[in-house]
Design an enzyme around this catalytic site. Sequence first.
Site, PDB file in Angstrom:
ATOM      1  N   SER A   6       0.841  -1.191   0.000  1.00 60.82           N
ATOM      2  CA  SER A   6       0.000   0.000   0.000  1.00 60.82           C
ATOM      3  C   SER A   6       0.879   1.246   0.000  1.00 60.82           C
ATOM      4  O   SER A   6       1.651   1.478   0.929  1.00 60.82           O
ATOM      5  CB  SER A   6      -0.910  -0.008   1.236  1.00 60.82           C
ATOM      6  OG  SER A   6      -1.404   1.286   1.445  1.00 60.82           O
ATOM      7  N   HIS A  31      -1.284  -1.157  -4.225  1.00 60.68           N
ATOM      8  CA  HIS A  31      -2.548  -0.739  -3.627  1.00 60.68           C
ATOM      9  C   HIS A  31      -2.486   0.775  -3.383  1.00 60.68           C
ATOM     10  O   HIS A  31      -1.538   1.278  -2.794  1.00 60.68           O
ATOM     11  CB  HIS A  31      -2.733  -1.492  -2.305  1.00 60.68           C
ATOM     12  CG  HIS A  31      -4.024  -1.251  -1.611  1.00 60.68           C
ATOM     13  ND1 HIS A  31      -5.173  -1.955  -1.911  1.00 60.68           N
ATOM     14  CD2 HIS A  31      -4.359  -0.395  -0.620  1.00 60.68           C
ATOM     15  CE1 HIS A  31      -6.155  -1.539  -1.117  1.00 60.68           C
ATOM     16  NE2 HIS A  31      -5.690  -0.588  -0.328  1.00 60.68           N
ATOM     17  N   ASP A  33      -4.480   4.013  -1.850  1.00 63.80           N
ATOM     18  CA  ASP A  33      -5.558   4.410  -0.942  1.00 63.80           C
ATOM     19  C   ASP A  33      -6.004   5.841  -1.205  1.00 63.80           C
ATOM     20  O   ASP A  33      -5.259   6.787  -0.969  1.00 63.80           O
ATOM     21  CB  ASP A  33      -5.083   4.284   0.508  1.00 63.80           C
ATOM     22  CG  ASP A  33      -4.976   2.835   0.928  1.00 63.80           C
ATOM     23  OD1 ASP A  33      -5.984   2.120   0.804  1.00 63.80           O
ATOM     24  OD2 ASP A  33      -3.887   2.419   1.361  1.00 63.80           O
ATOM     25  N   MET A  35      -8.569   8.777  -0.217  1.00 61.89           N
ATOM     26  CA  MET A  35      -9.437   9.209   0.898  1.00 61.89           C
ATOM     27  C   MET A  35      -9.873  10.657   0.691  1.00 61.89           C
ATOM     28  O   MET A  35      -9.089  11.474   0.203  1.00 61.89           O
ATOM     29  CB  MET A  35      -8.672   9.100   2.225  1.00 61.89           C
ATOM     30  CG  MET A  35      -8.036   7.745   2.456  1.00 61.89           C
ATOM     31  SD  MET A  35      -7.338   7.618   4.102  1.00 61.89           S
ATOM     32  CE  MET A  35      -6.449   6.051   3.948  1.00 61.89           C
ATOM     33  N   HIS A  64      -8.246   1.752  -4.040  1.00 59.16           N
ATOM     34  CA  HIS A  64      -9.212   1.575  -2.961  1.00 59.16           C
ATOM     35  C   HIS A  64      -9.834   2.936  -2.647  1.00 59.16           C
ATOM     36  O   HIS A  64      -9.185   3.793  -2.053  1.00 59.16           O
ATOM     37  CB  HIS A  64      -8.439   1.001  -1.744  1.00 59.16           C
ATOM     38  CG  HIS A  64      -9.255   0.809  -0.518  1.00 59.16           C
ATOM     39  ND1 HIS A  64      -8.684   0.533   0.720  1.00 59.16           N
ATOM     40  CD2 HIS A  64     -10.596   0.829  -0.303  1.00 59.16           C
ATOM     41  CE1 HIS A  64      -9.625   0.400   1.629  1.00 59.16           C
ATOM     42  NE2 HIS A  64     -10.796   0.579   1.042  1.00 59.16           N
ATOM     43  N   MET A  66     -11.879   5.234  -0.671  1.00 53.04           N
ATOM     44  CA  MET A  66     -12.536   5.495   0.618  1.00 53.04           C
ATOM     45  C   MET A  66     -13.137   6.891   0.519  1.00 53.04           C
ATOM     46  O   MET A  66     -12.705   7.840   1.176  1.00 53.04           O
ATOM     47  CB  MET A  66     -11.519   5.383   1.758  1.00 53.04           C
ATOM     48  CG  MET A  66     -11.154   3.931   2.053  1.00 53.04           C
ATOM     49  SD  MET A  66      -9.614   3.784   2.975  1.00 53.04           S
ATOM     50  CE  MET A  66      -8.459   3.818   1.606  1.00 53.04           C
ATOM     51  N   MET A 135     -11.758  -5.170   5.254  1.00 58.52           N
ATOM     52  CA  MET A 135     -10.910  -4.288   6.068  1.00 58.52           C
ATOM     53  C   MET A 135     -10.619  -4.946   7.412  1.00 58.52           C
ATOM     54  O   MET A 135     -11.524  -5.355   8.125  1.00 58.52           O
ATOM     55  CB  MET A 135     -11.612  -2.944   6.325  1.00 58.52           C
ATOM     56  CG  MET A 135     -11.764  -2.032   5.124  1.00 58.52           C
ATOM     57  SD  MET A 135     -10.227  -1.647   4.250  1.00 58.52           S
ATOM     58  CE  MET A 135      -9.229  -0.898   5.538  1.00 58.52           C
ATOM     59  N   ASP A 168      -7.057  -6.072   4.038  1.00 63.03           N
ATOM     60  CA  ASP A 168      -6.334  -4.799   4.094  1.00 63.03           C
ATOM     61  C   ASP A 168      -6.314  -4.237   5.508  1.00 63.03           C
ATOM     62  O   ASP A 168      -7.354  -3.961   6.088  1.00 63.03           O
ATOM     63  CB  ASP A 168      -7.057  -3.823   3.145  1.00 63.03           C
ATOM     64  CG  ASP A 168      -6.384  -2.468   3.033  1.00 63.03           C
ATOM     65  OD1 ASP A 168      -5.254  -2.301   3.525  1.00 63.03           O
ATOM     66  OD2 ASP A 168      -7.004  -1.569   2.420  1.00 63.03           O
TER      67      ASP A 168
HETATM   68  C1  DX5 Z   1      -6.283   1.953   5.530  1.00 68.53           C
HETATM   69  C2  DX5 Z   1      -5.857   1.568   4.150  1.00 68.53           C
HETATM   70  C3  DX5 Z   1      -4.818   0.523   4.097  1.00 68.53           C
HETATM   71  C4  DX5 Z   1      -3.533   0.889   4.784  1.00 68.53           C
HETATM   72  C5  DX5 Z   1      -2.777  -0.353   5.095  1.00 68.53           C
HETATM   73  O1  DX5 Z   1      -7.352   2.829   5.458  1.00 68.53           O
HETATM   74  O2  DX5 Z   1      -6.960   1.125   3.405  1.00 68.53           O
HETATM   75  O3  DX5 Z   1      -4.568   0.127   2.754  1.00 68.53           O
HETATM   76  O4  DX5 Z   1      -2.715   1.734   4.018  1.00 68.53           O
HETATM   77  O5  DX5 Z   1      -1.641  -0.001   5.821  1.00 68.53           O
HETATM   78  P1  DX5 Z   1      -1.086  -0.922   6.982  1.00 68.53           P
HETATM   79  O6  DX5 Z   1      -0.609  -2.162   6.321  1.00 68.53           O
HETATM   80  O7  DX5 Z   1       0.012  -0.099   7.562  1.00 68.53           O
HETATM   81  O8  DX5 Z   1      -2.204  -1.172   7.930  1.00 68.53           O
HETATM   82 ZN    ZN Z   2      -6.527   0.243   1.407  1.00 69.33          ZN
END
Ligand code: DX5
Ligand code: ZN
Length: 214
Positions: A6, A31, A33, A35, A64, A66, A135, A168
Amino acid sequence: ILIAPSLLSADFSRLAEEIHDVERAGCDLLHVDVMDGHFVPNLTIGPCVVSAVRKVTRLPLDVHLMIDNPVKYIAEFRKAGADWITIHVEAEKDVRKTLDEIRRLGAKAGISVRPKTPIQEIFPYLDALDLVLVMSVEPGFGGQSFMPDMMEKAKTLRPRFSGLISVDGGIDPKNAAQVIGAGADVLVAGSAVFGKKDRAQVIAEFREVTKKIS
Ligand code: DX5
Ligand code: ZN
């Protein structure tokens, strides 16, 4: 088993080098993220960074989302180079329409569930899904602790779903066996990979665990 570092835990000032480092280390996809400060309290990256990432790697991009109202943005993320697009079941009014649109645009369609959301909420959409992202932390931040109870969701889903199950949050080589044992195909790991200097070593540790299980 696919390993998906990620990017959230990468050094953003050296993003291309970080990507090449995990690519050389033998990861399978990246991956990403996204947000929006609404669906989750944090703000991260948007389509312009995804297209910058797209230019420096051939690895599939597992985006991903969010964000609230993801249907509004999926075409833009697809254009930026997203290969897999995952929305949250809690974030969209018309989930099916959004998933169909992701596939129509030529990407793999995914759905994710927050820790408090029962996995049963996604059952009506299984036929429209290429992957389910379970999650194992509250979405919003990297570096949180793995929630082992969430593996029940993967176990419940496994016999009903032939697509990919991705997990994840808080995954490292120590709990990877438990995650794979629950039925996961994809391990997303942020801090466990980018938090270590030697990424090849971490990926090798993950591979070691998968080899032992299979
Ligand atoms: C959290 C993300 C994850 C996160 C994972 O909201 O969706 O993808 O970056 O990071 P670690 O492995 O550090 O939990
Ligand atoms: Zn994620």
